[in-house]
Design a protein around this motif. Sequence first.
Motif, PDB file in Angstrom:
ATOM      1  N   LYS A  26      22.935  -4.176  -1.332  1.00  0.00           N
ATOM      2  CA  LYS A  26      22.183  -3.962  -0.097  1.00  0.00           C
ATOM      3  C   LYS A  26      21.516  -2.594  -0.086  1.00  0.00           C
ATOM      4  CE  LYS A  26      22.919  -3.624   4.902  1.00  0.00           C
ATOM      5  NZ  LYS A  26      23.927  -3.757   5.989  1.00  0.00           N
ATOM      6  N   LEU A  27      22.216  -1.573  -0.537  1.00  0.00           N
ATOM      7  CA  LEU A  27      21.683  -0.217  -0.475  1.00  0.00           C
ATOM      8  C   LEU A  27      20.599   0.008  -1.521  1.00  0.00           C
ATOM      9  CD1 LEU A  27      24.995   1.676   0.223  1.00  0.00           C
ATOM     10  CD2 LEU A  27      23.040   1.510   1.747  1.00  0.00           C
ATOM     11  N   LYS A  28      20.700  -0.625  -2.672  1.00  0.00           N
ATOM     12  CA  LYS A  28      19.629  -0.520  -3.661  1.00  0.00           C
ATOM     13  C   LYS A  28      18.344  -1.153  -3.138  1.00  0.00           C
ATOM     14  CE  LYS A  28      22.236  -0.330  -8.004  1.00  0.00           C
ATOM     15  NZ  LYS A  28      22.503  -1.048  -9.269  1.00  0.00           N
ATOM     16  N   LEU A  29      18.466  -2.327  -2.545  1.00  0.00           N
ATOM     17  CA  LEU A  29      17.291  -2.977  -1.972  1.00  0.00           C
ATOM     18  C   LEU A  29      16.701  -2.144  -0.843  1.00  0.00           C
ATOM     19  CD1 LEU A  29      18.396  -6.729  -1.899  1.00  0.00           C
ATOM     20  CD2 LEU A  29      16.802  -5.627  -3.468  1.00  0.00           C
ATOM     21  N   LEU A  30      17.571  -1.514  -0.060  1.00  0.00           N
ATOM     22  CA  LEU A  30      17.083  -0.656   1.014  1.00  0.00           C
ATOM     23  C   LEU A  30      16.328   0.541   0.456  1.00  0.00           C
ATOM     24  CD1 LEU A  30      17.013  -0.144   4.055  1.00  0.00           C
ATOM     25  CD2 LEU A  30      19.170   1.110   3.818  1.00  0.00           C
ATOM     26  N   ALA A  31      16.815   1.100  -0.644  1.00  0.00           N
ATOM     27  CA  ALA A  31      16.111   2.226  -1.269  1.00  0.00           C
ATOM     28  C   ALA A  31      14.741   1.800  -1.778  1.00  0.00           C
ATOM     29  CB  ALA A  31      16.954   2.795  -2.410  1.00  0.00           C
ATOM     30  N   PHE A  32      14.679   0.641  -2.429  1.00  0.00           N
ATOM     31  CA  PHE A  32      13.382   0.127  -2.889  1.00  0.00           C
ATOM     32  C   PHE A  32      12.445  -0.103  -1.713  1.00  0.00           C
ATOM     33  CE2 PHE A  32      15.462  -1.254  -6.948  1.00  0.00           C
ATOM     34  CZ  PHE A  32      14.561  -0.640  -7.812  1.00  0.00           C
ATOM     35  N   ALA A  33      12.961  -0.645  -0.621  1.00  0.00           N
ATOM     36  CA  ALA A  33      12.113  -0.967   0.525  1.00  0.00           C
ATOM     37  C   ALA A  33      11.581   0.293   1.192  1.00  0.00           C
ATOM     38  CB  ALA A  33      12.898  -1.812   1.527  1.00  0.00           C
TER      39      ALA A  33
ATOM     40  N   ALA B 179       1.058  -1.782   6.803  1.00  0.00           N
ATOM     41  CA  ALA B 179       1.046  -1.607   5.349  1.00  0.00           C
ATOM     42  C   ALA B 179       2.412  -1.160   4.843  1.00  0.00           C
ATOM     43  CB  ALA B 179      -0.025  -0.588   4.961  1.00  0.00           C
ATOM     44  N   ALA B 180       3.115  -0.344   5.625  1.00  0.00           N
ATOM     45  CA  ALA B 180       4.459   0.070   5.229  1.00  0.00           C
ATOM     46  C   ALA B 180       5.399  -1.130   5.169  1.00  0.00           C
ATOM     47  CB  ALA B 180       4.991   1.120   6.212  1.00  0.00           C
ATOM     48  N   VAL B 181       5.298  -2.033   6.134  1.00  0.00           N
ATOM     49  CA  VAL B 181       6.156  -3.226   6.143  1.00  0.00           C
ATOM     50  C   VAL B 181       5.807  -4.154   4.985  1.00  0.00           C
ATOM     51  CG1 VAL B 181       6.748  -5.299   7.458  1.00  0.00           C
ATOM     52  CG2 VAL B 181       6.584  -3.098   8.626  1.00  0.00           C
ATOM     53  N   VAL B 182       4.510  -4.337   4.732  1.00  0.00           N
ATOM     54  CA  VAL B 182       4.092  -5.201   3.622  1.00  0.00           C
ATOM     55  C   VAL B 182       4.584  -4.636   2.281  1.00  0.00           C
ATOM     56  CG1 VAL B 182       2.103  -6.103   2.367  1.00  0.00           C
ATOM     57  CG2 VAL B 182       2.101  -6.107   4.866  1.00  0.00           C
ATOM     58  N   ALA B 183       4.413  -3.333   2.090  1.00  0.00           N
ATOM     59  CA  ALA B 183       4.878  -2.717   0.847  1.00  0.00           C
ATOM     60  C   ALA B 183       6.401  -2.785   0.736  1.00  0.00           C
ATOM     61  CB  ALA B 183       4.406  -1.266   0.783  1.00  0.00           C
ATOM     62  N   ALA B 184       7.110  -2.633   1.855  1.00  0.00           N
ATOM     63  CA  ALA B 184       8.570  -2.736   1.829  1.00  0.00           C
ATOM     64  C   ALA B 184       9.012  -4.143   1.431  1.00  0.00           C
ATOM     65  CB  ALA B 184       9.151  -2.370   3.191  1.00  0.00           C
ATOM     66  N   PHE B 185       8.284  -5.159   1.905  1.00  0.00           N
ATOM     67  CA  PHE B 185       8.607  -6.539   1.515  1.00  0.00           C
ATOM     68  C   PHE B 185       8.476  -6.718   0.009  1.00  0.00           C
ATOM     69  CE2 PHE B 185       6.772 -10.712   0.441  1.00  0.00           C
ATOM     70  CZ  PHE B 185       7.849 -11.524   0.749  1.00  0.00           C
ATOM     71  N   PHE B 186       7.372  -6.215  -0.558  1.00  0.00           N
ATOM     72  CA  PHE B 186       7.203  -6.331  -2.000  1.00  0.00           C
ATOM     73  C   PHE B 186       8.196  -5.436  -2.745  1.00  0.00           C
ATOM     74  CE2 PHE B 186       3.115  -8.121  -0.764  1.00  0.00           C
ATOM     75  CZ  PHE B 186       2.985  -9.161  -1.669  1.00  0.00           C
ATOM     76  N   GLY B 187       8.625  -4.336  -2.114  1.00  0.00           N
ATOM     77  CA  GLY B 187       9.661  -3.518  -2.734  1.00  0.00           C
ATOM     78  C   GLY B 187      10.961  -4.277  -2.890  1.00  0.00           C
ATOM     79  N   VAL B 188      11.341  -5.026  -1.863  1.00  0.00           N
ATOM     80  CA  VAL B 188      12.542  -5.863  -1.962  1.00  0.00           C
ATOM     81  C   VAL B 188      12.328  -6.988  -2.967  1.00  0.00           C
ATOM     82  CG1 VAL B 188      14.063  -7.412  -0.677  1.00  0.00           C
ATOM     83  CG2 VAL B 188      13.256  -5.294   0.379  1.00  0.00           C
ATOM     84  N   LEU B 189      11.107  -7.569  -2.956  1.00  0.00           N
ATOM     85  CA  LEU B 189      10.807  -8.681  -3.866  1.00  0.00           C
ATOM     86  C   LEU B 189      10.853  -8.224  -5.320  1.00  0.00           C
ATOM     87  CD1 LEU B 189       9.907 -11.674  -3.915  1.00  0.00           C
ATOM     88  CD2 LEU B 189       7.543 -10.849  -3.950  1.00  0.00           C
TER      89      LEU B 189
END
Length: 441
Positions: free
Chosen positions: A253-260, A136-146
């Motif tokens: 890159k770092l903004k996307l990492l923060a969202f993820a 679930a953490a990986v799935v949510a991280a994917f949508f965070g980047v999306l």
Amino acid sequence: MARSHGWIAAIRNRARSERLRPYLLVIILMAALAFPYLDGNEGDIDAAANAFAFVMLALGLNIVVGFAGLLDLGYAAFFAIGAYTYGALSSYQIQPQWGSFWEPFQWLGLVEHLEVGGGIGTVHFDVSFWLMLPVAAVVAAFFGVLFGAPTLRLKGDYLAIVTLGFGEIVPIVARNTPSITNGAQGLNGVTTPKFFGYEFGVMSTPYYYLGLSLIVLLILISARLKHSRIGRAWLAIREDEIAAEAMGVNSTKLKLLAFAIGASFAGMTGTFYVAKLQTAAPEMFMFPVSVMILVMIVLGGIGSVAGVVVGALILQLLQSWFLQDLTQWIHALGDLTGTAFLQELDLVQSIELIFGIILVVMMLYRRQGLIPERATVTALTYEQQDAMPSRTSVAISAPFIGGRLIRAGRCSRSKGWRSRSAASRPSTASISMSCPVRLSP
């Protein structure tokens, strides 16, 4: 002299507090472990377990808002994604037709074969809770980047509006996809966690200790991230993104990492929360949840890990525990005095008003929060600003000769010595002490 002694005493007290901090953390942890046995009230333990879920959410949003400086008003969307990811794969909502494709998954213990009326049967997903935490953490991280990718060029109010839109989209999608989420009725019959054969069931104590363990894990991750190279880059972006990019920081890159990473925290929390409640409905993940989490961060201290934990605990326990008891006391006082207003007053229903008052008060009188991210630095006194250098210091009136920099080596007390390189050029600078001097190339 008195001021200097006060300054030294402040440093000494600071050092002592740093030494005592591990012991203080151990005492807090021991008190948290002993709370279910000291209190014994199942309702209080349940309120504390629910508060732990919001502490985890606040820690995740603190990475986005506190570390990277990105105002996210749709954070509850990732909470919903994590909850529905586990809820859909551990309930009877999704039941495809059985086939040979599912036999390897049955052998792995991820699905069960349900035989209905002697036919082929259907599939029942029974994915382990412990496996679904990272999934679930990986799935949510994917949508965070999306969700975060379209907002990279936005700042301030515009970023907040776009994230608010994403936060409203997810509950609407959940309400209009009944084949997966059961629509507005919500998921039911979500499987509870099992730990070496022990089933958590509906008791609050196992979830209390599970939530406490997850909080400790997320606090360690947040603290390590904050003091890492990535954390320092996030703080640089938060303070001045243009200056950070000029120094070579890859803000995209770092903004996307923060969202993820922030979304992954919410995904894990959603799995924990839906496993505890054994149900999930779209109304549990609406905009007020995002606002409440943001208020927790503001109250505790934006960017402060300890402050976020304290702020989340105070506000959530205030809503689910303290206000209920205080309302009962007010009703008792109203019955005693015969005041109709006190007999009908319900503070729990006024929680959003109380949150608004807390925000206004904090912004007016303590913007840094209960536990600020940075400690206040005492300004230098006039005596300290005008202090003369010691005898071992070197005073050079002009640092350049002929366009090249003078570099002074180790000074000596001998007199009448001059560097050859300095003697070969016109003397345009005076040196107060005898030091070996050379010109930079």
